[in-house]
Structure formats: C-alpha cells, structure tokens
Design a protein around this motif. Sequence first.
Motif, PDB file in Angstrom:
ATOM      1  N   VAL A 110       0.865  -1.170   0.000  1.00 54.67           N
ATOM      2  CA  VAL A 110       0.000   0.000   0.000  1.00 54.67           C
ATOM      3  C   VAL A 110       0.908   1.227   0.000  1.00 54.67           C
ATOM      4  O   VAL A 110       1.538   1.530   1.021  1.00 54.67           O
ATOM      5  N   PRO A 111       1.028   1.930  -1.116  1.00 56.87           N
ATOM      6  CA  PRO A 111       1.920   3.093  -1.172  1.00 56.87           C
ATOM      7  C   PRO A 111       1.465   4.224  -0.256  1.00 56.87           C
ATOM      8  O   PRO A 111       0.293   4.293   0.145  1.00 56.87           O
ATOM      9  N   ALA A 112       2.377   5.117   0.048  1.00 50.94           N
ATOM     10  CA  ALA A 112       2.040   6.313   0.812  1.00 50.94           C
ATOM     11  C   ALA A 112       0.944   7.074   0.068  1.00 50.94           C
ATOM     12  O   ALA A 112       0.943   7.144  -1.164  1.00 50.94           O
ATOM     13  N   GLY A 113       0.002   7.617   0.822  1.00 55.91           N
ATOM     14  CA  GLY A 113      -1.086   8.375   0.215  1.00 55.91           C
ATOM     15  C   GLY A 113      -2.387   7.611   0.092  1.00 55.91           C
ATOM     16  O   GLY A 113      -3.350   8.110  -0.479  1.00 55.91           O
ATOM     17  N   PHE A 114      -2.426   6.408   0.620  1.00 58.60           N
ATOM     18  CA  PHE A 114      -3.640   5.598   0.608  1.00 58.60           C
ATOM     19  C   PHE A 114      -4.221   5.503   2.014  1.00 58.60           C
ATOM     20  O   PHE A 114      -3.484   5.523   2.997  1.00 58.60           O
ATOM     21  N   ALA A 115      -5.535   5.379   2.104  1.00 58.96           N
ATOM     22  CA  ALA A 115      -6.174   4.969   3.355  1.00 58.96           C
ATOM     23  C   ALA A 115      -6.167   3.448   3.353  1.00 58.96           C
ATOM     24  O   ALA A 115      -6.325   2.823   2.301  1.00 58.96           O
ATOM     25  N   HIS A 116      -5.986   2.867   4.520  1.00 66.01           N
ATOM     26  CA  HIS A 116      -5.872   1.410   4.622  1.00 66.01           C
ATOM     27  C   HIS A 116      -6.769   0.896   5.744  1.00 66.01           C
ATOM     28  O   HIS A 116      -6.919   1.532   6.780  1.00 66.01           O
ATOM     29  N   GLY A 117      -7.365  -0.261   5.505  1.00 68.15           N
ATOM     30  CA  GLY A 117      -8.156  -0.919   6.533  1.00 68.15           C
ATOM     31  C   GLY A 117      -8.356  -2.374   6.185  1.00 68.15           C
ATOM     32  O   GLY A 117      -8.035  -2.806   5.071  1.00 68.15           O
ATOM     33  N   GLY A 142      -8.514   9.699   8.797  1.00 70.71           N
ATOM     34  CA  GLY A 142      -9.289   8.524   8.454  1.00 70.71           C
ATOM     35  C   GLY A 142     -10.499   8.873   7.619  1.00 70.71           C
ATOM     36  O   GLY A 142     -10.899  10.039   7.508  1.00 70.71           O
ATOM     37  N   VAL A 143     -11.049   7.849   7.018  1.00 69.39           N
ATOM     38  CA  VAL A 143     -12.263   7.955   6.210  1.00 69.39           C
ATOM     39  C   VAL A 143     -13.229   6.903   6.722  1.00 69.39           C
ATOM     40  O   VAL A 143     -12.818   5.789   7.078  1.00 69.39           O
ATOM     41  N   ALA A 144     -14.496   7.238   6.756  1.00 71.99           N
ATOM     42  CA  ALA A 144     -15.526   6.299   7.220  1.00 71.99           C
ATOM     43  C   ALA A 144     -15.432   4.990   6.446  1.00 71.99           C
ATOM     44  O   ALA A 144     -15.412   4.979   5.215  1.00 71.99           O
ATOM     45  N   TRP A 145     -15.359   3.910   7.180  1.00 70.75           N
ATOM     46  CA  TRP A 145     -15.223   2.577   6.572  1.00 70.75           C
ATOM     47  C   TRP A 145     -16.390   2.263   5.645  1.00 70.75           C
ATOM     48  O   TRP A 145     -16.242   1.557   4.664  1.00 70.75           O
ATOM     49  N   ASP A 146     -17.556   2.824   5.949  1.00 68.72           N
ATOM     50  CA  ASP A 146     -18.773   2.529   5.188  1.00 68.72           C
ATOM     51  C   ASP A 146     -19.236   3.714   4.328  1.00 68.72           C
ATOM     52  O   ASP A 146     -20.420   3.820   4.011  1.00 68.72           O
ATOM     53  N   ASP A 147     -18.300   4.566   3.923  1.00 65.01           N
ATOM     54  CA  ASP A 147     -18.623   5.717   3.085  1.00 65.01           C
ATOM     55  C   ASP A 147     -19.327   5.215   1.819  1.00 65.01           C
ATOM     56  O   ASP A 147     -18.738   4.499   0.997  1.00 65.01           O
ATOM     57  N   SER A 148     -20.588   5.600   1.652  1.00 65.23           N
ATOM     58  CA  SER A 148     -21.373   5.100   0.513  1.00 65.23           C
ATOM     59  C   SER A 148     -20.824   5.589  -0.824  1.00 65.23           C
ATOM     60  O   SER A 148     -21.016   4.927  -1.852  1.00 65.23           O
ATOM     61  N   ASP A 149     -20.133   6.727  -0.834  1.00 62.50           N
ATOM     62  CA  ASP A 149     -19.530   7.205  -2.080  1.00 62.50           C
ATOM     63  C   ASP A 149     -18.395   6.285  -2.538  1.00 62.50           C
ATOM     64  O   ASP A 149     -18.159   6.139  -3.737  1.00 62.50           O
ATOM     65  N   LEU A 150     -17.689   5.687  -1.600  1.00 65.63           N
ATOM     66  CA  LEU A 150     -16.617   4.754  -1.950  1.00 65.63           C
ATOM     67  C   LEU A 150     -17.190   3.421  -2.405  1.00 65.63           C
ATOM     68  O   LEU A 150     -16.664   2.784  -3.302  1.00 65.63           O
ATOM     69  N   ALA A 163     -14.365   3.121  18.668  1.00 64.66           N
ATOM     70  CA  ALA A 163     -15.083   4.398  18.677  1.00 64.66           C
ATOM     71  C   ALA A 163     -14.445   5.370  17.684  1.00 64.66           C
ATOM     72  O   ALA A 163     -15.146   6.106  16.982  1.00 64.66           O
ATOM     73  N   LYS A 164     -13.116   5.350  17.607  1.00 62.16           N
ATOM     74  CA  LYS A 164     -12.420   6.248  16.673  1.00 62.16           C
ATOM     75  C   LYS A 164     -12.794   5.926  15.229  1.00 62.16           C
ATOM     76  O   LYS A 164     -13.082   6.827  14.438  1.00 62.16           O
ATOM     77  N   ASP A 165     -12.811   4.637  14.884  1.00 64.78           N
ATOM     78  CA  ASP A 165     -13.137   4.262  13.505  1.00 64.78           C
ATOM     79  C   ASP A 165     -14.598   4.546  13.163  1.00 64.78           C
ATOM     80  O   ASP A 165     -14.920   4.769  12.001  1.00 64.78           O
ATOM     81  N   LEU A 166     -15.461   4.563  14.151  1.00 63.15           N
ATOM     82  CA  LEU A 166     -16.864   4.921  13.912  1.00 63.15           C
ATOM     83  C   LEU A 166     -17.033   6.419  13.659  1.00 63.15           C
ATOM     84  O   LEU A 166     -18.046   6.846  13.101  1.00 63.15           O
ATOM     85  N   GLY A 167     -16.029   7.220  14.043  1.00 62.64           N
ATOM     86  CA  GLY A 167     -16.157   8.670  13.944  1.00 62.64           C
ATOM     87  C   GLY A 167     -15.495   9.319  12.750  1.00 62.64           C
ATOM     88  O   GLY A 167     -15.582  10.545  12.594  1.00 62.64           O
ATOM     89  N   TRP A 168     -14.853   8.554  11.877  1.00 64.40           N
ATOM     90  CA  TRP A 168     -14.189   9.171  10.735  1.00 64.40           C
ATOM     91  C   TRP A 168     -15.215   9.748   9.759  1.00 64.40           C
ATOM     92  O   TRP A 168     -16.283   9.186   9.577  1.00 64.40           O
ATOM     93  N   PRO A 169     -14.890  10.865   9.101  1.00 60.60           N
ATOM     94  CA  PRO A 169     -15.816  11.475   8.142  1.00 60.60           C
ATOM     95  C   PRO A 169     -15.820  10.748   6.799  1.00 60.60           C
ATOM     96  O   PRO A 169     -14.940   9.940   6.508  1.00 60.60           O
ATOM     97  N   ARG A 170     -16.809  11.070   5.994  1.00 60.88           N
ATOM     98  CA  ARG A 170     -16.824  10.599   4.606  1.00 60.88           C
ATOM     99  C   ARG A 170     -15.728  11.335   3.841  1.00 60.88           C
ATOM    100  O   ARG A 170     -15.334  12.446   4.194  1.00 60.88           O
TER     101      ARG A 170
END
Length: 185
Positions: A110-117, A142-150, A163-170
């Motif tokens: 995973v190169p630098a500049g990616f979100a990872h999960g 972080g980015v919301a794990w369930d971002d519907s746009d993704l 709790a932290k992972d539940l709070g990330w924005p889209r």
Amino acid sequence: MTVRETTIPGLLVIEPRVFEDARGFFLERFHAERYAEIGVGGFVQENYSRSQAGVVRGLHFQRRHPQGKLVEVVRGRIWDVAVDLRPGSATFGQWEGVELDDASHRQLWVPAGFAHGFCVLSDVADVLYSCTDVYRPGDEGGVAWDDSDLGIEWPVDAPVLSAKDLGWPRLAALDRDGLPDAPAP
C-alpha cells in the motif's frame, strides 16, 4: 516472487516463493534488493495487530507523513482494503480489496497516500505491516469505513469497530489539508 499490479497504479499484490515440505515451510517475507526493484522498501516501523472475527480496522492514513505499508497475515484471513487518496491521482477515491491469509502468504503493498483498513474473516487474525514512516498520533486521519460514495464491498454483516473508527468522516467531507501529502503516480 510474483508481483501483480492492481487497477490502481502503485498498489501491488506480492506472492513470495514458498518452499514447503513435511517439516513445514520457508519463505523470504522481505528481501531489500528484490523489493526495491518494484519500489517497495525503506521501512522504519513494524506493526503487529491481533483481531477477532468481524473486526473492521480503518480506514486510516497519516496526513503530513504518509506511510507506505507492506501488509501480510501470519495467522488467519482478512479482507484488506486500500483507497487512493493521493491528490491529483487519476484513481483518487478508488479502492481495491484483496484477501490475505496465512496459507497463501500473499502481501499487499500500500503506497504512501492511501487509506488502509481490513476486515477479519477468520476467528482470529494476526496482521504484520512494515511502514515507511513512523506513526504520529497527531498526524492521523481517516475515512468512514462505510462511506457510501466509496462503495467498498465489506464481507461482514455486523462489524466490530473502535469508537475512533466509527467517527471518521466521509471522503467528501475532507478538504485538501485533510488528505495525505503524497504525490500522484
């Protein structure tokens, strides 16, 4: 080793040569010269996590000090996901998911500049990831794990998240300063 390019430039699936016999197996999980030939290396931190079935970790990144990560599973099975967040990238906002497990020994670069999960598919999963920069808590994003746009196709019905992972924005809510400072390919 065999290297497979994904649909996102720079994101690689690496399959090391595994030598198996009645005693078990042997593999080189990293070889500086061979990995440097494919643009992988320069590690300064090793991370190890253990998670239970159904756990989703992510989607994480570092803003000003983005990390490249070589991810592998030493016990269990996960669905590993990387999202391109490199400003100016032709594949910005696109994701790729790869199953990693302790049987195939497959790795994801995973190169630098990616979100990872990742999502744990087995009862327990032990995940190692080598990083090209150190973790800085104040630099985390972080980015919301369930971002519907993704539209990430997570293989879990009732995920367990921090709790932290539940709070990330889209992703759409992040401005340029909220994204990793990494060059486009």
